[in-house]
Write an enzyme that holds these catalytic residues in place. Sequence first.
Site, short mmCIF file in Angstrom:
data_model
loop_
_atom_site.label_atom_id
_atom_site.label_comp_id
_atom_site.label_asym_id
_atom_site.label_seq_id
_atom_site.Cartn_x
_atom_site.Cartn_y
_atom_site.Cartn_z
CG HIS A 72 35.65 32.05 5.16
ND1 HIS A 72 36.59 31.96 6.16
CD2 HIS A 72 35.94 31.06 4.28
CE1 HIS A 72 37.41 30.95 5.90
NE2 HIS A 72 37.06 30.40 4.76
CG ASP A 189 40.77 28.47 4.73
OD1 ASP A 189 39.79 29.14 4.35
OD2 ASP A 189 40.68 27.39 5.33
CD GLU A 223 34.34 28.10 5.42
OE1 GLU A 223 34.29 27.09 4.70
OE2 GLU A 223 35.31 28.34 6.19
#
Length: 387
Positions: A72, A189, A223
């Site tokens: 993502h 992330d 996400e």
Amino acid sequence: MPRLAIDHRYMLSSLGRLLAIPSPTGYTDTVVRFLTGELEALGLAVELTRRGAIRAIRPGRREEGARAIVSHLDTLGAQVKLPKDNGRLELVPIGHWSARFAEGARATVFTERGSYSGTILPLKASGHTFNDEVDAAPVGWQHVELRIDALSRNRDDIRRLGIETGDIVAIDPQPEFLDNGLIVSRHLDDKAGVAVMLAALKALQDAEAETPVDIHFLFTIAEEVGVGASSVLSHAVASMIAVDNGTTAPGQNSDEFGVTIAMADQTGPFDYHLTRKLVALCRDNEIRFQKDVFRYYRSDSASAIEAGADVRTALITFGVDASHGYERVHTHALRSLAELITAYAVSPVEIKRDFKETSGVRGFTRQPSGEAEQELSPAIEDEDLKR
């Protein structure tokens, strides 16, 4: 064909360029345009959904039973909740992260007129003024505010700057690429996962590798708020592997080195056969790995299954310390993930029944059901077992 060589410099360069583009959920147009250009430069045609999720297909020998790899593009962030009487901004988070990790962060607020930099501070930020009250301040989004780097002393000043409720706030990543291979940054992330996928794709292209089925490279844009890969999968896809961060923390088995293969997250176990295929590929290709189970975690795979996609799913991760905070990873984990993706992409299809969405029981998979065979020590004799 074994695992392919990974262009390490390209992978790290891609990560650096991705981190430089603010992309909190809801503000992803710029990063989508950037990644589209990268994928086209690597030779793939790109399809975008209405909101900007990306699908780029690398053709294999057949379309049916395609494999998907997904990461993502969106990150954590914040939004302006209200302008405050003191000329600062009340915030609400985008995604699930603690205000503890927002305190002291440099940030950028995007308005219709342009952007302003600023700093997220606790309400009592001056030790010279509040003394010990600074240390006693509670943690929470209602206890922090964004100080704008502009003349802003009251609500009217905020209004004149063009800042309004709902404006997106991006948290500056402040990345550091250290000589010992460690990378420290916010938003690893999942921009590290995107860089891993680009490096794997480049390796496949450089080697002119042939794959048994099409490989769908997917990149989602929501996400962090639970939407994930709910609308970007096609019916040709039989299996999907999500690439995301694993949590290195007490009580977890993830590591900052090698691949961490998730056996389950909060939505339940991942596909039995797909995860074990990935484990076998790591063993056969001498890729360091470990397994883990995540209790407070969900990925792109979960949203796809919840949306009704009947696909096998798995999650492979790079171990990140302090996830959703000041994150850290080692390049060894990123390279290992890219190597595993290449090994998976070229590996033969073992469950040929998956070429069709539905069929009879013939060729359906089997899971072990008998007792495990014990390997006995040479020192243990048959008579010992009878006692």
